[in-house]
Write a protein that holds these residues in place. Structure first.
Motif, PDB file in Angstrom:
ATOM      1  N   ARG A 165      -0.195  34.513  -1.087  1.00 40.21           N
ATOM      2  CA  ARG A 165      -1.445  35.146  -0.683  1.00 40.21           C
ATOM      3  C   ARG A 165      -1.617  35.050   0.826  1.00 40.21           C
ATOM      4  N   SER A 166      -2.412  35.956   1.391  1.00 42.77           N
ATOM      5  CA  SER A 166      -2.594  35.972   2.841  1.00 42.77           C
ATOM      6  C   SER A 166      -3.392  34.762   3.318  1.00 42.77           C
ATOM      7  N   TYR A 167      -4.279  34.250   2.478  1.00 40.06           N
ATOM      8  CA  TYR A 167      -4.984  33.008   2.808  1.00 40.06           C
ATOM      9  C   TYR A 167      -4.571  31.947   1.802  1.00 40.06           C
ATOM     10  N   ARG A 168      -4.127  30.800   2.322  1.00 40.35           N
ATOM     11  CA  ARG A 168      -3.665  29.715   1.461  1.00 40.35           C
ATOM     12  C   ARG A 168      -4.398  28.443   1.841  1.00 40.35           C
ATOM     13  N   TRP A 169      -4.627  27.604   0.866  1.00 45.50           N
ATOM     14  CA  TRP A 169      -5.358  26.363   1.123  1.00 45.50           C
ATOM     15  C   TRP A 169      -4.739  25.214   0.338  1.00 45.50           C
ATOM     16  N   LEU A 170      -5.048  24.009   0.790  1.00 42.78           N
ATOM     17  CA  LEU A 170      -4.599  22.799   0.124  1.00 42.78           C
ATOM     18  C   LEU A 170      -5.654  21.725   0.317  1.00 42.78           C
ATOM     19  N   PHE A 171      -6.030  21.056  -0.765  1.00 42.44           N
ATOM     20  CA  PHE A 171      -6.931  19.908  -0.735  1.00 42.44           C
ATOM     21  C   PHE A 171      -6.218  18.720  -1.376  1.00 42.44           C
ATOM     22  N   GLY A 172      -6.454  17.540  -0.828  1.00 40.78           N
ATOM     23  CA  GLY A 172      -5.817  16.366  -1.398  1.00 40.78           C
ATOM     24  C   GLY A 172      -6.676  15.124  -1.288  1.00 40.78           C
ATOM     25  N   VAL A 173      -6.467  14.214  -2.233  1.00 41.80           N
ATOM     26  CA  VAL A 173      -7.111  12.896  -2.224  1.00 41.80           C
ATOM     27  C   VAL A 173      -6.004  11.870  -2.454  1.00 41.80           C
ATOM     28  N   PHE A 174      -5.943  10.867  -1.589  1.00 38.65           N
ATOM     29  CA  PHE A 174      -4.902   9.848  -1.693  1.00 38.65           C
ATOM     30  C   PHE A 174      -5.538   8.471  -1.649  1.00 38.65           C
ATOM     31  N   GLY A 175      -4.992   7.544  -2.436  1.00 33.54           N
ATOM     32  CA  GLY A 175      -5.453   6.165  -2.406  1.00 33.54           C
ATOM     33  C   GLY A 175      -4.308   5.211  -2.699  1.00 33.54           C
ATOM     34  N   PHE A 176      -4.393   3.997  -2.149  1.00 38.35           N
ATOM     35  CA  PHE A 176      -3.371   3.005  -2.425  1.00 38.35           C
ATOM     36  C   PHE A 176      -3.984   1.613  -2.407  1.00 38.35           C
ATOM     37  N   TYR A 177      -3.295   0.705  -3.081  1.00 39.29           N
ATOM     38  CA  TYR A 177      -3.644  -0.721  -3.030  1.00 39.29           C
ATOM     39  C   TYR A 177      -2.344  -1.513  -2.986  1.00 39.29           C
ATOM     40  N   ARG A 178      -2.259  -2.449  -2.054  1.00 44.57           N
ATOM     41  CA  ARG A 178      -1.088  -3.316  -1.919  1.00 44.57           C
ATOM     42  C   ARG A 178      -1.554  -4.760  -1.884  1.00 44.57           C
ATOM     43  N   HIS A 179      -0.797  -5.616  -2.530  1.00 45.65           N
ATOM     44  CA  HIS A 179      -1.097  -7.038  -2.463  1.00 45.65           C
ATOM     45  C   HIS A 179       0.209  -7.791  -2.302  1.00 45.65           C
ATOM     46  N   ALA A 180       0.309  -8.541  -1.211  1.00 47.21           N
ATOM     47  CA  ALA A 180       1.526  -9.290  -0.912  1.00 47.21           C
ATOM     48  C   ALA A 180       1.200 -10.761  -0.748  1.00 47.21           C
ATOM     49  N   THR A 181       2.074 -11.598  -1.259  1.00 46.06           N
ATOM     50  CA  THR A 181       2.029 -13.040  -1.001  1.00 46.06           C
ATOM     51  C   THR A 181       3.326 -13.412  -0.313  1.00 46.06           C
ATOM     52  N   MET A 182       3.234 -14.324   0.641  1.00 46.45           N
ATOM     53  CA  MET A 182       4.421 -14.662   1.404  1.00 46.45           C
ATOM     54  C   MET A 182       4.386 -16.122   1.825  1.00 46.45           C
ATOM     55  N   SER A 183       5.536 -16.751   1.783  1.00 39.10           N
ATOM     56  CA  SER A 183       5.704 -18.080   2.359  1.00 39.10           C
ATOM     57  C   SER A 183       6.785 -17.972   3.424  1.00 39.10           C
ATOM     58  N   ALA A 184       6.569 -18.654   4.538  1.00 36.67           N
ATOM     59  CA  ALA A 184       7.511 -18.552   5.653  1.00 36.67           C
ATOM     60  C   ALA A 184       7.663 -19.899   6.338  1.00 36.67           C
ATOM     61  N   PRO A 185       8.250 -20.889   5.654  1.00 38.74           N
ATOM     62  CA  PRO A 185       8.409 -22.208   6.276  1.00 38.74           C
ATOM     63  C   PRO A 185       9.502 -22.200   7.346  1.00 38.74           C
ATOM     64  N   VAL A 186       9.179 -22.788   8.488  1.00 34.89           N
ATOM     65  CA  VAL A 186      10.142 -23.011   9.566  1.00 34.89           C
ATOM     66  C   VAL A 186      10.432 -24.507   9.610  1.00 34.89           C
ATOM     67  N   VAL A 187      11.717 -24.871   9.627  1.00 33.34           N
ATOM     68  CA  VAL A 187      12.113 -26.276   9.663  1.00 33.34           C
ATOM     69  C   VAL A 187      12.784 -26.568  11.000  1.00 33.34           C
ATOM     70  N   PHE A 188      12.119 -27.393  11.821  1.00 37.30           N
ATOM     71  CA  PHE A 188      12.736 -27.860  13.058  1.00 37.30           C
ATOM     72  C   PHE A 188      13.715 -28.980  12.723  1.00 37.30           C
ATOM     73  N   LYS A 189      14.925 -28.870  13.269  1.00 44.79           N
ATOM     74  CA  LYS A 189      15.937 -29.897  13.056  1.00 44.79           C
ATOM     75  C   LYS A 189      16.109 -30.724  14.328  1.00 44.79           C
ATOM     76  N   GLN A 190      17.102 -31.599  14.320  1.00 43.31           N
ATOM     77  CA  GLN A 190      17.199 -32.616  15.354  1.00 43.31           C
ATOM     78  C   GLN A 190      17.210 -32.033  16.762  1.00 43.31           C
ATOM     79  N   THR A 191      18.069 -31.056  17.025  1.00 39.50           N
ATOM     80  CA  THR A 191      18.149 -30.464  18.363  1.00 39.50           C
ATOM     81  C   THR A 191      16.844 -29.771  18.725  1.00 39.50           C
ATOM     82  N   GLY A 192      16.248 -29.073  17.764  1.00 38.58           N
ATOM     83  CA  GLY A 192      14.984 -28.400  18.023  1.00 38.58           C
ATOM     84  C   GLY A 192      13.874 -29.374  18.347  1.00 38.58           C
TER      85      GLY A 192
END
Length: 760
Positions: A356-383
């Motif tokens: 068609r000579s006139y075209r249209w688009l409508f949209g609805v978007f949604g998201f949900y994210r849930h992250a858990t993270m552990s990030a232990p740093v271990v200093f050793k003798q030289t550090g």
């Protein structure tokens, strides 16, 4: 005739300016449809948002069809760099890295600059971008901001991947491959049509790589890999406009790591050389593992005047990265970052018919994210001795310090929930040869970070005057909550003038957006500073300041076009662009012997450049593809408090990308042999600056590739080689504890690939 002359005139200035690229089609009647302009009906079935043939759209795009995917061995996103100008996906680190740079935009960690969709389902976690591309029918790379239709983190573009449909092909497909580095790849797929309008496909793959780079400290290869997974896809059509498409996929990955070579001066301890420049030598275990599961369901109904589509997905990812974070044969510190994430997405799209000579688009978007993270740093003798005690004893004139333990663990745990939604619309109309379009998106996102970092400092302080020693036990904890809400209006305006169906000029103005967030990699430094402050010296970080980074916005101005001449023997595309970027997100290295990576926002940057691609088919059995991209990306305003980098080039984004490839198909005259296909090409990248000061860089380098294949309707077998000249080059540079490291590119690689297709 005048249109042909005009196309030639348009081509002449575009080629020296080096502008936009598409995998342009050959007009030969036996050329595979997926490598040419995809027919409109097929695109409407699969590509829900952009709809019509991309060459008739005001967008810089590249299309790689199934035949080119097979011949070029496009098995991962990084392989797209050889086909698409101004796209750079360096191969370094692990599959978690997934860094993508487009037109001077990009980031090494956290938010991506390019979106990825597989069969219309968005991949939410950038850490999962680098996956096996199995049974792919075609790949579309759209460059420039696609934020109006696709939303957050698509300011550099979108990569759309479409897999083979069981309604279009039925049978068995098998792949076996062996290559340098003791690498294997196996793949098996079954496609069946269970009933009219109902089809299913099941596929599985397994790859194994022995690696190329040896860790001299262990005597073993450090870049080995084991990767396997599968996919189950079901499609249904009721013949009355209703369609269903569901894809369930999973993968399990285990990798070694990381081939980072020392790039500093020789380190000597106690009269013995610890490490020399160019050596990969670290003593603690390193590697990466990942498990993923995702399911995407697409429902679509086509009515007489419109269509409505629902794209729903669930995505699960569980991964862990283990690092000898100093990358030296010394005991500084290690990191193990383990992250689990669940994500839900829903995209509801209403659009009118494209005829068609006139075209249209409508949209609805949604998201949900849930992250858990552990990030232990271990200093050793030289550090402990060099990063903590040396600092403490140098700054405290009253006491000398010694540590009571051989290790110092810094524990960090995080919960990172995020939710967002968007409303978007696009209108387009055709007025004769003129095509006008405008769109607007409202994107809102809320993200939170709950953090809890803690350690216990067990040390002895000795009075310098009296010699009296006191043993101390100090628990240190940094805990709290941060949250941010981001809202953006993302407009897009474009005008296109069509000379005919394959030749046009367009102008677009669009806004791009990359979400802000939290950089958890700085928490080891935050806790370390808190500990030294508790000992009576040093300063503490402002957690909000060093952990939070703001959204990145850009305005993209683009002039481009698509052309064809000489009866279709020459086809191509070009684009000129200017990008004005505010708050560009950068990964930088804090001063001193720090353990973290700081994500910061540069005040303002700008990028301009050009792209071009031409496909020349002088004969039916010979095709020549060339593409070139140029980008000049610089800081306009960026002062980090210590140095003003205004006018310097943005690091990690290449200035030039280039590729040229010739494919010659020779019929053997023997029915069961098929055709002999000879292919040779060269691809180049550079210069790439490694730091904001522009004091270090990788010069332009070129890699030579070639292959010889026998292609038959039921099988193909090919010998291939990459980097045949054995070019030496670097793909990555970084600092850790003040030391410099690089990763070299892969050496000469040879292999053989067998494909078998058994049609029902």
């Amino acid at each position: 005739m005048r249109y042909r002359l005009l196309s030639i005139l348009l081509l002449l200035p575009a080629l020296p300016a080096a502008a936009h690229a598409v995998k342009s089609p050959s007009p030969a009647p036996d050329t595979e449809a997926a490598d040419t302009v995809i027919v409109v009906d097929k695109v409407q079935v699969t590509a829900i948002k952009q709809g019509m043939v991309l060459r008739s759209q005001p967008v810089a795009s590249s299309i790689i069809g199934s035949r080119a995917i097979g011949r070029d061995r496009v098995v991962a996103l990084g392989d797209l760099s050889q086909n698409v100008p101004n796209l750079h996906i360096p191969d370094y680190g692990s599959r978690m890295t997934s860094s993508i740079y487009v037109r001077g935009l990009g980031a090494r960690i956290d938010q991506p600059v390019v979106g990825l969709n597989i069969d219309n389902v968005p991949v939410m976690n950038k850490d999962n971008f680098d996956t096996e591309l199995a049974e792919v029918e075609r790949i579309e790379v759209l460059r420039g901001p696609q934020s109006t239709l696709y939303g957050r983190n698509t300011m550099g573009g979108v990569i759309n991947i479409y897999t083979l449909s069981p309604l279009d092909w039925q049978g068995v497909r098998l792949t076996a491959e062996y290559g340098s580095g003791d690498s294997y790849r196996f793949r098996a797929s079954l496609y069946e049509k269970l009933a009219p309008g109902l089809g299913t496909a099941v596929s599985g793959y397994y790859t194994r790589a022995g690696g190329f780079f040896e860790n001299l400290a262990t005597g073993r290869k450090c870049d080995w890999e084991r990767f396997g997974g599968g996919r189950w896809r079901t499609q249904w059509r009721n013949g009355k406009g209703l369609r269903l498409d569901n894809s369930l996929s999973f993968s399990v990955l285990e990798q070694g790591g990381y081939p980072y070579a020392y790039a500093g001066e020789e380190i000597v301890r106690d009269g013995q050389t610890v490490i020399r420049p160019g050596e990969i030598r670290y003593n603690d275990p390193s590697g990466y593992r990942r498990t993923t599961l995702s399911d995407g369901l697409t429902l679509r109904y086509d009515a007489a005047a419109f269509s409505v589509s629902s794209i729903t997905s669930y995505q699960y990812s569980d991964d862990a990265m283990t690092l000898d974070q100093d990358f030296l044969p010394l005991s500084y510190f290690t990191l193990r970052q383990a992250r689990t994430e669940h994500a839900l997405t829903e995209d509801l799209v209403f659009r009118s018919r494209d005829d068609r000579s006139y075209r249209w688009l409508f949209g609805v978007f949604g998201f949900y994210r849930h992250a858990t993270m552990s990030a232990p740093v271990v200093f050793k003798q030289t550090g402990i001795e060099e990063l903590i005690l040396a600092n403490a004893n140098a700054h405290d004139g009253l006491y000398t310090y010694s540590w009571d333990d051989t290790e110092l663990p810094l524990a960090s745990r995080f919960r990172i929930p995020a939710a967002g939604g968007a409303l978007y619309h696009e209108s387009a109309c055709t007025l004769g040869r003129w095509h006008l379009a405008a769109g607007l998106r409202l994107d809102v996102e809320h993200t939170r970070l709950r953090y809890d970092s803690r350690t216990v400092a067990n040390y002895t302080a000795t009075d310098r005057r009296t010699g009296v020693s006191t043993s101390l036990n100090k628990p240190i904890e940094v805990a709290g909550r941060l949250e941010r809400t981001f809202a953006e209006l993302l407009p897009r305006f474009c005008v296109l003038y069509a000379f005919d169906e394959v030749r046009n000029l367009y102008l677009t103005v669009s806004k791009g957006y990359k979400a802000g967030g939290f950089n958890t990699q700085m928490f080891s430094d935050v806790l370390q500073q808190e500990m030294t402050a508790a000992m009576g010296f040093g300063r503490t970080y402002d957690v909000d300041d060093v952990v939070t980074y703001e959204p990145e916005q850009s305005w993209n101005y683009e002039l481009g076009g698509h052309f064809s001449c000489m009866e279709g023997a020459v086809r191509g595309d070009f684009a000129l662009f200017w990008i004005d970027c505010r708050n560009q997100q950068l990964t930088v290295f804090p001063e001193g012997s720090t353990t973290g990576r700081l994500m910061t926002n540069a005040g303002r940057t700008r990028s301009f450049g050009a792209e071009a691609a031409v496909r020349f088919t002088p004969w039916r059995n010979l095709g020549i593809d060339t593409s070139y991209g140029y980008t000049d990306a610089r800081f306009v305003r960026y002062d980090d408090g210590q140095e003003d980098f205004g006018g310097n080039r943005i690091p990690y984004a290449p200035q030039h990308t280039f590729s040229a490839r010739a494919v010659w198909t020779l019929p053997t005259g023997v029915a069961w042999l098929g055709d002999l296909v000879l292919q040779a090409g060269v691809r180049g990248t550079g210069r790439i600056w490694w730091n904001e000061a522009n004091s270090l860089s990788q010069p332009f380098y070129a890699l030579l590739d070639a292959s010889v294949r026998l292609e038959h309707a039921r099988y193909s077998i090919g010998l291939w080689g990459r980097n045949l000249a054995g070019t030496s080059y670097d793909v990555f540079y970084f600092k850790s504890v003040g030391n410099e490291f690089v990763q070299c590119g892969r050496p000469r690689t040879l292999g053989i690939t067998l494909n078998i297709h058994i049609n029902n």
